[in-house]
Scaffold this motif. Structure first.
Motif, PDB file in Angstrom:
ATOM      1  N   ALA A 171       0.836  -1.214   0.000  1.00 46.10           N
ATOM      2  CA  ALA A 171       0.000   0.000   0.000  1.00 46.10           C
ATOM      3  C   ALA A 171       0.867   1.260   0.000  1.00 46.10           C
ATOM      4  N   ILE A 172       1.915   1.258   0.803  1.00 42.95           N
ATOM      5  CA  ILE A 172       2.841   2.407   0.832  1.00 42.95           C
ATOM      6  C   ILE A 172       3.472   2.610  -0.542  1.00 42.95           C
ATOM      7  N   ASP A 173       3.867   1.503  -1.184  1.00 40.09           N
ATOM      8  CA  ASP A 173       4.469   1.567  -2.512  1.00 40.09           C
ATOM      9  C   ASP A 173       3.474   2.118  -3.546  1.00 40.09           C
ATOM     10  N   ARG A 174       2.237   1.624  -3.493  1.00 38.43           N
ATOM     11  CA  ARG A 174       1.197   2.067  -4.443  1.00 38.43           C
ATOM     12  C   ARG A 174       0.930   3.568  -4.313  1.00 38.43           C
ATOM     13  N   ILE A 175       0.863   4.039  -3.062  1.00 36.18           N
ATOM     14  CA  ILE A 175       0.523   5.449  -2.829  1.00 36.18           C
ATOM     15  C   ILE A 175       1.718   6.361  -3.117  1.00 36.18           C
ATOM     16  N   ALA A 176       2.900   5.994  -2.582  1.00 35.98           N
ATOM     17  CA  ALA A 176       4.033   6.924  -2.594  1.00 35.98           C
ATOM     18  C   ALA A 176       4.961   6.773  -3.798  1.00 35.98           C
ATOM     19  N   HIS A 177       5.179   5.544  -4.268  1.00 36.02           N
ATOM     20  CA  HIS A 177       6.103   5.339  -5.382  1.00 36.02           C
ATOM     21  C   HIS A 177       5.377   5.247  -6.722  1.00 36.02           C
ATOM     22  N   GLN A 178       4.358   4.364  -6.783  1.00 35.19           N
ATOM     23  CA  GLN A 178       3.618   4.214  -8.052  1.00 35.19           C
ATOM     24  C   GLN A 178       2.685   5.394  -8.297  1.00 35.19           C
ATOM     25  N   ARG A 179       2.411   6.170  -7.235  1.00 31.64           N
ATOM     26  CA  ARG A 179       1.514   7.342  -7.326  1.00 31.64           C
ATOM     27  C   ARG A 179       0.164   6.974  -7.964  1.00 31.64           C
ATOM     28  N   GLU A 180      -0.402   5.874  -7.431  1.00 32.48           N
ATOM     29  CA  GLU A 180      -1.699   5.400  -7.924  1.00 32.48           C
ATOM     30  C   GLU A 180      -2.779   6.480  -7.800  1.00 32.48           C
ATOM     31  N   PHE A 181      -2.641   7.356  -6.801  1.00 25.47           N
ATOM     32  CA  PHE A 181      -3.619   8.418  -6.582  1.00 25.47           C
ATOM     33  C   PHE A 181      -3.025   9.794  -6.891  1.00 25.47           C
ATOM     34  N   GLY A 182      -1.992   9.802  -7.745  1.00 30.60           N
ATOM     35  CA  GLY A 182      -1.390  11.057  -8.201  1.00 30.60           C
ATOM     36  C   GLY A 182      -0.767  11.850  -7.066  1.00 30.60           C
ATOM     37  N   GLU A 183      -0.931  13.180  -7.148  1.00 29.13           N
ATOM     38  CA  GLU A 183      -0.328  14.082  -6.162  1.00 29.13           C
ATOM     39  C   GLU A 183      -0.894  13.895  -4.758  1.00 29.13           C
ATOM     40  N   ALA A 184      -2.049  13.239  -4.670  1.00 32.94           N
ATOM     41  CA  ALA A 184      -2.632  12.968  -3.341  1.00 32.94           C
ATOM     42  C   ALA A 184      -1.686  12.146  -2.481  1.00 32.94           C
ATOM     43  N   GLY A 185      -0.745  11.404  -3.143  1.00 36.94           N
ATOM     44  CA  GLY A 185       0.150  10.502  -2.419  1.00 36.94           C
ATOM     45  C   GLY A 185       1.494  11.095  -2.040  1.00 36.94           C
ATOM     46  N   LYS A 186       1.642  12.423  -2.145  1.00 35.23           N
ATOM     47  CA  LYS A 186       2.960  12.998  -1.800  1.00 35.23           C
ATOM     48  C   LYS A 186       3.226  12.958  -0.288  1.00 35.23           C
ATOM     49  N   GLU A 187       2.162  12.776   0.482  1.00 30.41           N
ATOM     50  CA  GLU A 187       2.285  12.540   1.918  1.00 30.41           C
ATOM     51  C   GLU A 187       1.280  11.435   2.254  1.00 30.41           C
ATOM     52  N   LEU A 188       1.585  10.630   3.270  1.00 25.63           N
ATOM     53  CA  LEU A 188       0.655   9.559   3.604  1.00 25.63           C
ATOM     54  C   LEU A 188       0.537   9.398   5.112  1.00 25.63           C
ATOM     55  N   ILE A 189      -0.513   8.681   5.500  1.00 24.84           N
ATOM     56  CA  ILE A 189      -0.787   8.424   6.917  1.00 24.84           C
ATOM     57  C   ILE A 189      -0.851   6.920   7.138  1.00 24.84           C
ATOM     58  N   ILE A 190      -0.233   6.470   8.220  1.00 22.30           N
ATOM     59  CA  ILE A 190      -0.443   5.100   8.708  1.00 22.30           C
ATOM     60  C   ILE A 190      -1.300   5.237   9.958  1.00 22.30           C
ATOM     61  N   GLU A 191      -2.458   4.587   9.918  1.00 26.88           N
ATOM     62  CA  GLU A 191      -3.451   4.793  10.962  1.00 26.88           C
ATOM     63  C   GLU A 191      -3.874   3.459  11.562  1.00 26.88           C
ATOM     64  N   GLU A 192      -4.143   3.469  12.849  1.00 26.76           N
ATOM     65  CA  GLU A 192      -4.703   2.307  13.525  1.00 26.76           C
ATOM     66  C   GLU A 192      -6.048   1.969  12.871  1.00 26.76           C
ATOM     67  N   ARG A 193      -6.280   0.685  12.627  1.00 28.38           N
ATOM     68  CA  ARG A 193      -7.556   0.271  12.032  1.00 28.38           C
ATOM     69  C   ARG A 193      -8.622   0.166  13.122  1.00 28.38           C
ATOM     70  N   LEU A 194      -9.744   0.826  12.903  1.00 31.68           N
ATOM     71  CA  LEU A 194     -10.843   0.800  13.863  1.00 31.68           C
ATOM     72  C   LEU A 194     -11.870  -0.244  13.448  1.00 31.68           C
ATOM     73  N   PHE A 195     -12.522  -0.838  14.420  1.00 29.73           N
ATOM     74  CA  PHE A 195     -13.534  -1.857  14.140  1.00 29.73           C
ATOM     75  C   PHE A 195     -14.878  -1.421  14.695  1.00 29.73           C
ATOM     76  N   GLY A 196     -15.932  -1.756  13.958  1.00 30.68           N
ATOM     77  CA  GLY A 196     -17.291  -1.379  14.347  1.00 30.68           C
ATOM     78  C   GLY A 196     -18.092  -1.086  13.098  1.00 30.68           C
ATOM     79  N   GLN A 197     -19.242  -0.450  13.262  1.00 33.57           N
ATOM     80  CA  GLN A 197     -20.056  -0.052  12.108  1.00 33.57           C
ATOM     81  C   GLN A 197     -19.787   1.406  11.774  1.00 33.57           C
ATOM     82  N   GLU A 198     -19.768   1.688  10.479  1.00 36.54           N
ATOM     83  CA  GLU A 198     -19.574   3.075  10.032  1.00 36.54           C
ATOM     84  C   GLU A 198     -20.906   3.804   9.970  1.00 36.54           C
ATOM     85  N   ALA A 199     -20.863   5.094  10.240  1.00 40.78           N
ATOM     86  CA  ALA A 199     -22.046   5.941  10.077  1.00 40.78           C
ATOM     87  C   ALA A 199     -21.596   7.314   9.597  1.00 40.78           C
ATOM     88  N   SER A 200     -22.468   7.985   8.858  1.00 38.85           N
ATOM     89  CA  SER A 200     -22.188   9.329   8.355  1.00 38.85           C
ATOM     90  C   SER A 200     -23.118  10.312   9.052  1.00 38.85           C
TER      91      SER A 200
END
Length: 429
Positions: A171-200
């Protein structure tokens, strides 16, 4: 009044449709719109990020209010440019829109305001990010339970949920090196995965008063049972029973009020739609992300239920008069939006395939088909995007609304069309 809606998705079709119902509105324009907005409004061939073109059109047509639908023009500062030109516009400033435009900015703000969210680290250097993963986990198949996120805008797809060390490094390679999401990947976050149901939980604010809307539940993963890659959203329903009155009060007091105050303190006062993507964990609700506009597809079932004149809400927000507005009126019945997508989405897909059955679906009671990725090819409606239609229905119960929505889905056909079959099943469970 003349109103201009900026954008071309399902959200913008829903906004144009609801705004056109106001007795105060004489004409609704959509720039650039799609095949569906062409029925409910007048399309204008100006792209959503063409700031000069939008301003020129708004002046030329004496547009009373411009409503900005998508995040890209907001992050580019369309609201600021329009205000500088003396035009009335609904949406946050460029500085306020950074709440969605940069996940790093958002996480730092949440942390400083003591708003509950997942633990995280941000990286400008991909090698440092990879080293963090390698230092913590030694074997390729070690379970990691992290989420890797591109910092910038990635159309809802720049989030990769990882189960193993090798998936996290990929995932780090896809975002930062391959730039799968273009300029959006010039910085990235590693985040703890949360569990539960999502709501908006969406709210409208003028920077002082917050008007919270009924909670909705989006379905981000592509396939049934929340499996497959992340998408921009495969469907939503509203209201969601997992957010009861007590939970909503907690979200208001612990999330919405502090974030509006924090933005004010940061000299980025927020006006417009504030969208909190929440994970309802065993430790209470935590913020996954903030968006600075109506969600797509949450906007569709929300506006299907709204009875208050949307133009009154928009005007009160622009003028800082939300406190004077009467409480919003809602249809008590629930509504559901099922997204029909192109074959291959969220990867690559073919465009230009003829869509049939739209008239039959539209003729069904309590159903509205909102167009997202559609276009006109002479007299044919064709697919022109990944998420093509948001088939939305309202019913006496969630199961009744679901039945109506999927009955309409069955009427619509094009080569390769598909959708999730389980939108709203979480509520039924």
């Amino acid at each position: 009044m003349k109103i201009l809606v900026v954008g071309s998705g399902g959200r913008e079709h829903a906004l144009a449709w609801k705004i056109a119902q106001s007795p105060r509105v004489a004409q609704v324009y959509v720039a650039p719109g799609n095949a569906g907005t062409a029925i409910d409004a007048v399309n204008v061939p100006i792209q959503a990020d063409d700031i000069a073109g939008i301003i020129q059109f708004a002046k030329q047509e004496s547009i009373d209010i411009t409503v900005v639908g998508p995040e890209v023009p907001l992050v580019l500062g369309l609201v600021d440019f329009m205000q500088d030109a003396g035009l009335r516009v609904f949406g946050p400033s460029k500085a306020a829109a950074e709440l969605e435009g940069s996940k790093v900015f958002c996480k730092n703000l949440l942390h400083s305001a003591d708003i509950p969210t997942a633990d995280y680290r941000s990286y400008r250097n991909a090698d440092d990010a990879a080293r963090y993963i390698k230092d913590r986990y030694s074997e390729p198949n070690d379970p990691v339970n992290v989420v890797i996120k591109a910092d910038g805008l990635a159309a809802g797809k720049g989030v990769i949920v990882c189960d193993t060390r090798s998936e996290a490094l990929e995932a780090i390679d896809r975002i930062a090196h391959q730039r799968e999401f273009g300029e959006a990947g010039k910085e990235l976050i590693i985040e703890e995965r949360l569990f539960g149901q999502e709501a908006s939980v969406l709210a409208i604010t003028d920077g002082e008063t917050i008007v919270t809307l009924p909670a909705a539940q989006d379905h981000k993963p592509a396939h049934d049972g929340d499996t497959g890659p992340n998408t921009g959203g495969m469907g939503a329903y509203c209201p969601t029973p997992i957010v009861d009155e007590a939970m909503m009060e907690k979200v208001q007091s612990d999330v919405l009020v502090p974030v509006v105050h924090a933005m004010k303190r940061a000299r980025r006062p927020f006006k417009g739609v504030l969208y909190a993507g929440m994970m309802l964990t065993s430790a209470g609700p935590k913020v996954l992300e903030f968006n600075v506009r109506f969600g797509d597809p949450e906007c569709q079932p929300l506006l299907m239920r709204l009875k208050t004149d949307l133009v009154d809400i928009i005007e009160a927000t622009i003028d800082g008069r939300l406190a004077e507005l009467e409480p919003l009126e809602w249809d008590e019945r629930p509504s559901i939006c099922v997204v029909m997508a192109s074959e291959g989405y969220p990867g690559s897909y073919e465009k230009g395939r003829t869509i049939r059955g739209l008239d039959r679906a539209a003729a069904l009671p309590d159903v509205k088909v909102f167009h997202a990725g559609t276009a006109m090819d002479q007299d044919r409606v064709v697919n022109a995007g990944g998420r093509v239609l948001g088939v939305t229905a309202i019913g006496d119960s969630i199961s009744n609304a679901k039945l109506k929505a999927y009955t309409a889905v069955k009427e619509i056909r094009w080569e390769g069309a598909w959708c999730r079959k389980d939108i709203s099943d979480k509520a039924l469970r």
